[in-house]
Design a protein around this motif. Structure first.
Motif, PDB file in Angstrom:
ATOM      1  N   LEU A  56       0.831  -1.196   0.000  1.00  0.00           N
ATOM      2  CA  LEU A  56       0.000   0.000   0.000  1.00  0.00           C
ATOM      3  C   LEU A  56       0.869   1.250   0.000  1.00  0.00           C
ATOM      4  O   LEU A  56       2.032   1.213   0.375  1.00  0.00           O
ATOM      5  CB  LEU A  56      -0.908  -0.007   1.234  1.00  0.00           C
ATOM      6  CG  LEU A  56      -1.817  -1.237   1.350  1.00  0.00           C
ATOM      7  CD1 LEU A  56      -2.280  -1.436   2.775  1.00  0.00           C
ATOM      8  CD2 LEU A  56      -2.999  -1.103   0.409  1.00  0.00           C
ATOM      9  N   THR A  57       0.277   2.352  -0.418  1.00  0.00           N
ATOM     10  CA  THR A  57       1.016   3.600  -0.538  1.00  0.00           C
ATOM     11  C   THR A  57       1.738   3.974   0.747  1.00  0.00           C
ATOM     12  O   THR A  57       1.240   3.744   1.851  1.00  0.00           O
ATOM     13  CB  THR A  57       0.083   4.756  -0.955  1.00  0.00           C
ATOM     14  OG1 THR A  57       0.861   5.932  -1.191  1.00  0.00           O
ATOM     15  CG2 THR A  57      -0.950   5.055   0.109  1.00  0.00           C
ATOM     16  N   ALA A  62      -2.441   9.071   3.276  1.00  0.00           N
ATOM     17  CA  ALA A  62      -3.127   7.911   2.709  1.00  0.00           C
ATOM     18  C   ALA A  62      -4.634   7.979   2.928  1.00  0.00           C
ATOM     19  O   ALA A  62      -5.124   8.527   3.916  1.00  0.00           O
ATOM     20  CB  ALA A  62      -2.564   6.626   3.330  1.00  0.00           C
ATOM     21  N   SER A  63      -5.362   7.388   1.999  1.00  0.00           N
ATOM     22  CA  SER A  63      -6.818   7.418   2.035  1.00  0.00           C
ATOM     23  C   SER A  63      -7.384   6.505   3.112  1.00  0.00           C
ATOM     24  O   SER A  63      -6.703   5.609   3.633  1.00  0.00           O
ATOM     25  CB  SER A  63      -7.375   6.985   0.666  1.00  0.00           C
ATOM     26  OG  SER A  63      -7.113   5.598   0.461  1.00  0.00           O
ATOM     27  N   ALA A  64      -8.669   6.700   3.410  1.00  0.00           N
ATOM     28  CA  ALA A  64      -9.358   5.847   4.382  1.00  0.00           C
ATOM     29  C   ALA A  64      -9.380   4.382   3.942  1.00  0.00           C
ATOM     30  O   ALA A  64      -9.158   3.478   4.771  1.00  0.00           O
ATOM     31  CB  ALA A  64     -10.778   6.365   4.621  1.00  0.00           C
ATOM     32  N   PRO A  65      -9.620   4.056   2.663  1.00  0.00           N
ATOM     33  CA  PRO A  65      -9.563   2.654   2.237  1.00  0.00           C
ATOM     34  C   PRO A  65      -8.181   2.027   2.426  1.00  0.00           C
ATOM     35  O   PRO A  65      -8.084   0.848   2.787  1.00  0.00           O
ATOM     36  CB  PRO A  65      -9.947   2.726   0.751  1.00  0.00           C
ATOM     37  CG  PRO A  65     -10.800   3.933   0.642  1.00  0.00           C
ATOM     38  CD  PRO A  65     -10.170   4.917   1.589  1.00  0.00           C
ATOM     39  N   LEU A  67      -5.996   2.714   4.757  1.00  0.00           N
ATOM     40  CA  LEU A  67      -5.853   2.417   6.182  1.00  0.00           C
ATOM     41  C   LEU A  67      -6.647   1.168   6.565  1.00  0.00           C
ATOM     42  O   LEU A  67      -6.195   0.357   7.377  1.00  0.00           O
ATOM     43  CB  LEU A  67      -6.302   3.614   7.020  1.00  0.00           C
ATOM     44  CG  LEU A  67      -5.506   4.909   6.798  1.00  0.00           C
ATOM     45  CD1 LEU A  67      -6.038   6.007   7.717  1.00  0.00           C
ATOM     46  CD2 LEU A  67      -4.021   4.694   7.029  1.00  0.00           C
ATOM     47  N   LEU A  68      -7.812   1.004   5.960  1.00  0.00           N
ATOM     48  CA  LEU A  68      -8.631  -0.184   6.211  1.00  0.00           C
ATOM     49  C   LEU A  68      -7.911  -1.431   5.706  1.00  0.00           C
ATOM     50  O   LEU A  68      -7.821  -2.443   6.410  1.00  0.00           O
ATOM     51  CB  LEU A  68      -9.984  -0.004   5.527  1.00  0.00           C
ATOM     52  CG  LEU A  68     -11.082  -1.085   5.593  1.00  0.00           C
ATOM     53  CD1 LEU A  68     -10.847  -2.229   4.653  1.00  0.00           C
ATOM     54  CD2 LEU A  68     -11.293  -1.572   7.013  1.00  0.00           C
ATOM     55  N   CYS A  69      -7.374  -1.375   4.490  1.00  0.00           N
ATOM     56  CA  CYS A  69      -6.668  -2.531   3.924  1.00  0.00           C
ATOM     57  C   CYS A  69      -5.437  -2.876   4.752  1.00  0.00           C
ATOM     58  O   CYS A  69      -5.138  -4.051   4.987  1.00  0.00           O
ATOM     59  CB  CYS A  69      -6.257  -2.251   2.481  1.00  0.00           C
ATOM     60  SG  CYS A  69      -7.632  -2.242   1.303  1.00  0.00           S
ATOM     61  N   ARG A  70      -4.731  -1.859   5.202  1.00  0.00           N
ATOM     62  CA  ARG A  70      -3.543  -2.070   6.024  1.00  0.00           C
ATOM     63  C   ARG A  70      -3.905  -2.886   7.279  1.00  0.00           C
ATOM     64  O   ARG A  70      -3.176  -3.793   7.688  1.00  0.00           O
ATOM     65  CB  ARG A  70      -2.952  -0.707   6.385  1.00  0.00           C
ATOM     66  CG  ARG A  70      -1.513  -0.724   6.830  1.00  0.00           C
ATOM     67  CD  ARG A  70      -0.996   0.698   6.970  1.00  0.00           C
ATOM     68  NE  ARG A  70      -0.690   1.299   5.684  1.00  0.00           N
ATOM     69  CZ  ARG A  70      -0.502   2.602   5.495  1.00  0.00           C
ATOM     70  NH1 ARG A  70      -0.614   3.442   6.517  1.00  0.00           N
ATOM     71  NH2 ARG A  70      -0.213   3.071   4.296  1.00  0.00           N
ATOM     72  N   ASN A  89     -11.944   9.043  -1.705  1.00  0.00           N
ATOM     73  CA  ASN A  89     -12.191   8.970  -0.256  1.00  0.00           C
ATOM     74  C   ASN A  89     -10.888   9.198   0.513  1.00  0.00           C
ATOM     75  O   ASN A  89     -10.554   8.462   1.446  1.00  0.00           O
ATOM     76  CB  ASN A  89     -12.820   7.631   0.127  1.00  0.00           C
ATOM     77  CG  ASN A  89     -13.399   7.659   1.540  1.00  0.00           C
ATOM     78  OD1 ASN A  89     -13.574   8.723   2.130  1.00  0.00           O
ATOM     79  ND2 ASN A  89     -13.704   6.483   2.084  1.00  0.00           N
ATOM     80  N   ALA A  90     -10.168  10.216   0.098  1.00  0.00           N
ATOM     81  CA  ALA A  90      -8.904  10.585   0.729  1.00  0.00           C
ATOM     82  C   ALA A  90      -9.014  12.009   1.253  1.00  0.00           C
ATOM     83  O   ALA A  90      -9.627  12.874   0.621  1.00  0.00           O
ATOM     84  CB  ALA A  90      -7.755  10.490  -0.279  1.00  0.00           C
ATOM     85  N   PHE A  91      -8.415  12.263   2.406  1.00  0.00           N
ATOM     86  CA  PHE A  91      -8.487  13.561   3.062  1.00  0.00           C
ATOM     87  C   PHE A  91      -9.946  13.931   3.317  1.00  0.00           C
ATOM     88  O   PHE A  91     -10.411  15.031   3.055  1.00  0.00           O
ATOM     89  CB  PHE A  91      -7.791  14.646   2.217  1.00  0.00           C
ATOM     90  CG  PHE A  91      -7.336  15.833   3.039  1.00  0.00           C
ATOM     91  CD1 PHE A  91      -6.309  15.699   3.960  1.00  0.00           C
ATOM     92  CD2 PHE A  91      -7.931  17.077   2.882  1.00  0.00           C
ATOM     93  CE1 PHE A  91      -5.900  16.787   4.722  1.00  0.00           C
ATOM     94  CE2 PHE A  91      -7.520  18.166   3.638  1.00  0.00           C
ATOM     95  CZ  PHE A  91      -6.505  18.018   4.556  1.00  0.00           C
TER      96      PHE A  91
END
Length: 415
Positions: A56-57, A62-65, A67-70, A89-91
């Protein structure tokens, strides 16, 4: 300047045909998130027991998705993937987290799985709240009609400024069992991956544990997606996920527990080749491009140094615009090498444009002919090779030129 079209000059005349993979189905919908009359929502339904790994980036915004994937990657299992285009869905603060939570809740219910088995990705405009209520209720219906032979539909649903869907497939042998690897990705601008690429999803029927998948994707991303750039801008949403359904076990594939297993070598090579293919497809669809450019750097102290020098060239606006203008201005290559901060021997520096040596041992080559090299620059595909004279390591980076069309696309992006 070469002619610039609204469609990439490298747009394929036919797309790769990806065979179905046991344990993977897709459905798409027009949710009206941003685009009209085009699909912008994807649901992938994965068989029970599917393992997952990803990169992930490294963006600090980083976007909310992401962070969820992480968070969910720590568990190593997946049953659903939800992707939307048109909004990153970022910031988006608390609203962004709530949108992700609502998506996960509905997807888990639709598929019948644990929330941690749901992965989410978003791509599009940064900073605008995503109203998941516009599409979360559609996931139940998508799960019911998901079909296996829909990789192209899935790839189209995640596009933003892309001019064509990027797809690739490979076969590999694990032990004595044949497995399939399919992948698709999106990306055309805001491309300078710092882990993976914009959005990239890879699926296989191989039976592999999550830790082995993680080792593979982490290794191969370095010499594929992380060696590709369009404009030097790392996205807030970069996500690359690799899913393994394990269906090949029923066909006799023996368990693999270590990434160094000889039985995994063919699969590893095929996965790397697929990821390299997808990375090049992204570079060949760079926003507004007229040329595809390969930088090969050799004679560096380390591979990382060679890559950094190549990226310094590939991300240089002044060099990329010269290439767009078909100007063999090798002095701009000299500049880009020097600014990289990596070791290079100025008096050994040698540069080739295609087959033509333009500079040798720190000065213009004696046999350099401007007209000959200028004629070479009219090609759609350009290779620039650079020997920096301080070691034995080399690296390759893929990019594209920088044209007026890139400015127009991004000046009008939210209009």
């Amino acid at each position: 300047m070469g002619k610039v079209s609204s469609v990439s000059p490298f747009s394929p005349t036919s797309l790769a045909k990806l065979p179905p993979i046991d344990g993977v189905t897709f459905a798409t919908a027009e949710a009206g998130i941003r685009y009209k009359k085009r699909t912008d929502l994807l649901l992938a339904v994965l068989a029970e027991g599917t393992t997952v790994a990803g990169v992930l980036t490294q963006s600090k915004t980083a976007s909310a998705p992401v962070l969820l994937c992480r968070k969910h990657l720590r568990k190593g299992f997946a049953r659903a993937l939800v992707v939307n285009s048109g909004n990153a869905n970022a910031f988006t603060g608390k609203k962004g987290r709530e949108a992700v939570d609502l998506t996960v809740e509905h997807a888990a219910e639709a598929v019948g799985c644990k929330p941690y088995e749901v992965f989410v990705a978003s791509t599009g405009v940064i900073g605008e709240p995503l109203d998941a209520g516009k599409f979360a209720h559609l996931l139940a219906g998508l799960a019911e009609r998901a079909e296996p032979d829909a990789f192209e539909k899935a790839a189209r649903a995640i596009m933003t400024t892309d001019t064509y869907p990027k797809l690739a497939t490979r076969k590999a042998i694990i032990g004595e069992t044949e497995v399939t690897i399919n992948g698709f990705c999106k990306g055309a601008g805001m491309i300078a991956p710092d882990m993976a690429t914009m959005l990239s999803f890879i699926f296989t029927d191989a039976a592999l544990p999550a830790d082995v998948l993680q080792d593979l994707v982490s290794e191969h991303v370095q010499t594929t997606f992380n060696c590709m750039t369009v404009d030097g801008d790392t996205s807030t949403s970069d996500t690359c996920l690799l899913f393994a359904t394990g269906a090949a076990a029923a066909r006799g594939q023996k368990a693999i527990t270590k990434v160094g297993s000889k039985k995994l070598r063919d699969f590893s090579n095929a996965l790397h080749d697929l990821m390299r293919d997808l990375a090049i497809q992204v570079a060949k669809d760079g926003e507004g491009l007229s040329k595809f450019v390969t930088f090969n750097v050799e004679g560096a102290k380390t591979w990382h140094a060679a890559r950094k020098i190549a990226l310094s060239c590939a991300n240089s606006p002044i060099l990329k615009t010269a290439i767009a203008g078909e100007d063999p201005n090798w002095g701009r290559v000299v500049m880009a090498v020097g600014k990289s901060g990596e070791a290079a021997d100025r008096d050994k520096l040698t540069i080739w444009f295609g087959p033509y040596c333009v500079a040798r041992n720190g000065e213009r080559a004696d046999d350099y002919d401007e007209k000959t090299v200028a004629a070479y620059m009219k090609n759609r595909e350009i290779e620039i090779r650079i020997a920096v004279g301080v070691g034995k390591e080399s690296a390759t980076v893929w990019t594209c030129d920088l044209t007026h069309a890139y400015v127009s696309i991004n000046a009008d992006y939210r209009s």
